[in-house]
Design an enzyme around this catalytic site. Structure first.
Site, PDB file in Angstrom:
ATOM      1  N   ASP A 251       0.850  -1.193   0.000  1.00 21.76           N
ATOM      2  CA  ASP A 251       0.000   0.000   0.000  1.00 21.76           C
ATOM      3  C   ASP A 251       0.885   1.242   0.000  1.00 21.76           C
ATOM      4  O   ASP A 251       2.108   1.144   0.178  1.00 21.76           O
ATOM      5  CB  ASP A 251      -0.874  -0.068   1.266  1.00 21.76           C
ATOM      6  CG  ASP A 251      -1.879   1.045   1.329  1.00 21.76           C
ATOM      7  OD1 ASP A 251      -2.242   1.583   0.276  1.00 21.76           O
ATOM      8  OD2 ASP A 251      -2.306   1.386   2.455  1.00 21.76           O
TER       9      ASP A 251
ATOM     10  N   GLU B 295       2.481   4.945  -4.064  1.00 26.21           N
ATOM     11  CA  GLU B 295       2.427   5.894  -5.212  1.00 26.21           C
ATOM     12  C   GLU B 295       3.741   6.624  -5.415  1.00 26.21           C
ATOM     13  O   GLU B 295       4.033   6.968  -6.574  1.00 26.21           O
ATOM     14  CB  GLU B 295       1.278   6.892  -4.997  1.00 26.21           C
ATOM     15  CG  GLU B 295      -0.099   6.289  -5.089  1.00 26.21           C
ATOM     16  CD  GLU B 295      -0.417   5.360  -3.926  1.00 26.21           C
ATOM     17  OE1 GLU B 295       0.076   5.598  -2.815  1.00 26.21           O
ATOM     18  OE2 GLU B 295      -1.133   4.378  -4.146  1.00 26.21           O
TER      19      GLU B 295
ATOM     20  N   ASP C  97      -8.911   3.969  -1.862  1.00 31.34           N
ATOM     21  CA  ASP C  97      -9.810   4.386  -0.776  1.00 31.34           C
ATOM     22  C   ASP C  97     -11.102   4.994  -1.303  1.00 31.34           C
ATOM     23  O   ASP C  97     -11.272   6.214  -1.397  1.00 31.34           O
ATOM     24  CB  ASP C  97      -9.076   5.379   0.125  1.00 31.34           C
ATOM     25  CG  ASP C  97      -7.901   4.729   0.847  1.00 31.34           C
ATOM     26  OD1 ASP C  97      -7.833   3.480   0.852  1.00 31.34           O
ATOM     27  OD2 ASP C  97      -7.065   5.462   1.389  1.00 31.34           O
TER      28      ASP C  97
HETATM   29  C1  GLC Z   1      -4.546   3.211   3.022  1.00 31.36           C
HETATM   30  C2  GLC Z   1      -5.067   2.034   2.197  1.00 31.36           C
HETATM   31  C3  GLC Z   1      -6.081   1.275   2.991  1.00 31.36           C
HETATM   32  C4  GLC Z   1      -5.482   0.824   4.306  1.00 31.36           C
HETATM   33  C5  GLC Z   1      -4.955   2.023   5.083  1.00 31.36           C
HETATM   34  C6  GLC Z   1      -4.214   1.615   6.347  1.00 31.36           C
HETATM   35  O1  GLC Z   1      -5.537   4.142   3.204  1.00 31.36           O
HETATM   36  O2  GLC Z   1      -5.554   2.438   0.961  1.00 31.36           O
HETATM   37  O3  GLC Z   1      -6.553   0.183   2.258  1.00 31.36           O
HETATM   38  O4  GLC Z   1      -6.429   0.168   5.073  1.00 31.36           O
HETATM   39  O5  GLC Z   1      -4.058   2.760   4.275  1.00 31.36           O
HETATM   40  O6  GLC Z   1      -3.183   0.768   6.084  1.00 31.36           O
END
Ligand code: GLC
Length: 829
Positions: free
Chosen positions: A417, A420, A493
């Site tokens: 995650d 980017e 998200d």
């Molecule tokens: C980011 C991700 C999400 C995750 C969060 C905490 O917002 O996109 O899926 O739960 O981080 O790790």
């Protein structure tokens, strides 16, 4: 000076504003052929164009303003893609040079190197430069801002570009590629997380694609600034793009996918249902969720650990209080049929007592600013340093870090995650951050869009090394073209709203058309809480999304299948059970994606491409060859009009047979129904419901067979569901041809591969047979049997796993005539 943000009419502004001038190629002075299938054109002002034939139907165009190309290096193009050079001839004529292959003619004009690509079979011009290649000096950073403009034809439509959240048809819009952490994005948010500079053009039934392999911040203008012009341009790098021929849209997608990389077969369990939340902790909560599934008999294959499993968000650590014995927990979950997937982010907490940070620091693996200091930015753990995943040595080190999680603890999948990369203060890294870029040192301007891809590449390698030959499972939020080789992905998200349900549908279709079929959204929405109805409709859509996972931020309430009312729990269970029944079909569709690059989700305009009425439709899509899915995406909707494409269709749930084609028809869609249609003559493999993949050792398949007047072919792929034997023929790939007539049908099956199924029996179910006889004579491999009619009107018979032919006959009953005054079942529009 060009703005990094590209606001406003950049192309036009660049032409008109003071102090900014575009440069153009001059007159062609030289034409040479440095290698087989490679052609170079030089102009009197030093511009060099190299045209390369990259396999059948794919042509690469590469321009440089000063006669020299950069090192030929691409993260997107699959190194294993080594097509031969197609046969071709070259014709020089007064005005230019034409390169002709079996299907295309590529003309390069002597004045200004403008190019035209024509389909030689139809004579139709597919792509024609408007201003063509031009550039502007980038005074701020050096290099050039490179631009290409092409004629946007009458009736030309555009699709693709990765994870854009608007309607499928992109004509008249402008987009950018600059991976961004876009919490609670909207249909207008651009750019989003993924960077896939590939679009598909569809004009009067003929398709081609453009893949602009440039990792800087790029823009695509698809007739927005000037309706008659399509352009793409970038803040740096080369004008390096591929023209990808169809003529059918799915051919374009297949060719693009082969160019940027075919994927491997996934482990079967990864196609089951996954449950996630930010975060399930401590251990007792995780176990409670597992029990919640098994006690309610709701199938599930994977549970996720979000960032709170770690010690202070330090990657590759465990919070010892919350998870005192992770190995035991993971093993016991696995015994109960759950695989554990854990999150790993790129930022490493700056903490000299954290050995992984210390090691990366000592080895110089973190990204540095231009003047040499380390780049620091805040993410979940607080201030972090960030590994330079574009450095192969760093990737190798990173891959080595997974031994503990995977080999020792038994975690089965890794979720990457924030890649980017996302940073709280500034959104992402400053532009001057330095990267290795696999031996081509550059700034973040060039490496930004590939950072996430290189991270998940290293992660996948870590999984591979520690998985003992098992198939790996990795997930990524960010991506560049070609990331499908390394991971599956989700759409980031999103929000628990009806609008986002529709966005999820668009994004998954769109990503599938850009080589990334293994895709899903956070079911139910990540932010806020869905109503029971929204959650149910989302689950029902996601049954047909290759990656099927509920995820939520957790701070707004629970989002497990049983978090709503009892009725909803039952209906959600039905939907998930349907997914488990359809697993052999999902797997077969995945196989086509693996083998040929065919997208698993096929947008209507790509299948019904000769019908311009379909070009603006976005909601309905095909799953695989034979299923047509019509998601319900509005509150309270218990019936809707839908567009039924050309062909002959049966309703999946009851074999009703709507007659109208290629126009809107009305269907009922109460809460318990997902409107899905099956192509007549289709054979759809099913399995019995399991609570998880592998619960039944050798599930006996059921082939549902729908009748047809005419012939249809279906595929059915099987293998052991994990391991690498599939690479060497360890599978059974059946092609089943159906020939149907009034009152008869026959099947003929052939297969190849040396995998032997563990089951003995295959259940055949004949659907849509217009007979009311209690049973029917069937010849299976020339032996007579009886197929028995069930209450649902379907006829069933069992056969053995190696059956190769089936013949069924019946006397059709006449459909009762409608009496005068009797109403049609469809309300008027
Ligand atoms: C980011 C991700 C999400 C995750 C969060 C905490 O917002 O996109 O899926 O739960 O981080 O790790």
């Amino acid at each position: 000076m060009a703005s990094e943000e590209f606001s406003g009419n950049y192309m036009e502004k660049a032409r008109t504003s003071k102090g900014v001038s575009d440069f153009f190629p001059g007159r062609m002075t030289e034409f040479r052929r440095p290698a087989e299938g490679v052609f170079e054109f030089l102009t009197d002002n030093g511009v060099l164009l190299r045209v390369s034939l990259v396999g059948e139907g794919v042509v690469r165009f590469r321009f440089t303003p000063d006669g020299r190309f950069e090192d030929d290096f691409s993260y997107a193009v699959d190194p294993e893609h080594q097509p031969g050079t197609p046969e071709h001839e070259v014709v020089e004529f007064g005005d230019g040079v034409a390169i002709k292959t079996g299907s295309l003619s590529i003309r390069v004009n002597r004045g200004g190197l403008k190019t035209t690509v024509t389909d030689t079979k139809t004579g139709i011009i597919l792509s024609q430069d408007e201003q063509g290649y031009h550039w502007q000096e980038n005074k701020q950073y050096g290099g050039e801002i490179v631009k290409m403009s092409k004629v946007c034809r009458n009736g030309e439509h555009y699709y693709g570009l990765g994870d854009k959240s608007c309607d499928l048809n992109l004509r008249g819009r402008r987009f950018q590629m600059w991976g961004s952490d876009t919490y609670a994005y909207t249909p207008d948010t651009d750019p989003l997380y993924k960077n896939i500079p590939f679009y598909i053009s569809l004009c009067k039934g003929a398709a081609h694609g453009i893949f602009f392999d440039n990792t800087f911040r790029t823009s695509f203008d698809l007739g927005a600034e000037r309706p008659e012009v399509t352009s793409f341009f970038s803040q740096g790098g080369e004008m390096d793009y591929y023209f990808i021929h169809g003529p059918e849209p799915l051919d374009v997608i297949r060719r693009y996918t082969r160019l940027t990389g075919l994927v491997s077969m996934p482990a079967l369990w990864t196609l089951g249902y996954h449950q996630c939340k930010w975060s399930y902790y401590p251990e007792a909560v995780v176990r409670g969720i597992a029990d919640g599934f098994r006690s309610r008999r709701i199938p599930c294959d994977a549970l996720y650990l979000d960032i709170d499993y770690m010690d202070g968000y330090r990657c590759f650590t465990w919070d010892a209080e919350r998870f005192p014995n992770p190995k035991k927990m993971v093993a016991e979950l696995e015994e109960d049929g759950f695989k554990t997937v854990a999150i790993i982010d790129p930022g490493l907490k700056i903490d000299p007592n954290y050995p992984i940070w210390q090691e990366a620091y000592d080895k110089g693996y973190f990204c540095r600013r231009q003047d040499g200091s380390l780049f620091k930015g805040s993410v979940w753990p607080g201030l972090c340093h960030f590994p330079d995943f574009t450095n192969p040595e760093v990737r190798d080190w990173w891959a080595g870090l997974f031994h503990g999680l995977i080999a020792e603890t038994g975690v089965r999948g890794i979720w990457n995650d924030m890649n980017e990369p996302a940073v709280f203060e500034e959104g992402t890294f400053p532009r001057d951050v330095r990267h290795d870029y696999d031996g081509h040192p550059c700034s973040h301007r060039k490496a930004h869009n590939v950072y996430g891809m290189q991270m998940v590449r290293a992660t996948q390698e870590g999984l591979r090394r520690n998985s003992n030959g098992r198939r790996t499972f990795s997930i990524t939020r960010s991506a560049y073209a070609g990331t499908q080789r390394f991971a599956c992905a989700w759409t980031g998200d999103n929000v628990a709203s009806w609008e986002h349900l529709s966005i999820a549908n668009l994004q998954c279709q769109r990503l599938a058309s850009c080589g990334m079929s293994f895709i899903g959204s956070d079911v139910g929405g990540f932010i806020e809480t869905p109503t029971a109805e929204l959650y149910l409709r989302w689950i029902q859509l996601a049954v047909f999304h290759p990656f099927f996972r509920t995820h939520s931020s957790g701070d707004h309430g629970d989002q497990e299948p049983w978090s709503f009312d009892k009725k909803t729990t039952g209906l959600v269970r039905d939907a998930i059970e349907l997914r488990y029944q359809l697993l052999p079909t999902v797997y077969t569709t995945f196989r086509q994606y693996v083998r040929d690059g065919t997208p698993m989700l096929r947008s209507l305009p790509f299948v019904d491409f000769n019908n311009p009425d379909a070009y603006w439709r976005s909601a309905e899509f095909f799953f695989g060859d034979h299923l047509y899915v019509v998601p319900i995406m509005a509150e309270g909707e218990e019936g809707r009009f839908l567009y039924l494409p050309k062909g002959d269709w049966f309703a999946y749930h009851d074999d009703s047979h709507p007659k109208a084609v290629a126009k809107d028809i009305w269907i009922e869609c109460p809460l318990d129904r997902i409107p899905v249609f099956v192509r007549s003559g289709a054979i759809i493999p099913h399995w019995p419901v399991q609570q998880y993949v592998g619960e039944i050792e050798h599930p006996e398949p059921e082939l549902r067979i729908w009748t047809k007047l005419g012939s249809e072919t279906s595929e059915w792929y099987e293998d052991e569901g994990d391991g690498q034997a599939w690479r060497d023929g360890g599978f059974r790939e059946s092609k089943i041809n159906l020939q149907g007539d009034k009152g008869s049908l026959s099947l003929h099956r052939e297969w190849h591969g040396h995998w032997e199924p563990g089951y003995e029996t295959v259940h055949l179910t004949f659907c849509g047979i217009d007979s009311d006889a209690p049973d029917l004579k069937v010849l299976i491999d020339h032996h007579e049997q009886r197929a028995v009619r069930g209450d649902d009107g379907r006829y069933r018979v069992n056969t053995h796993r190696n059956f190769y032919s089936v013949n069924l006959e019946w006397t059709p009953v006449k459909a009762p005539k409608r009496k005068a005054g009797e109403k049609k079942s469809q309300p008027e529009k």
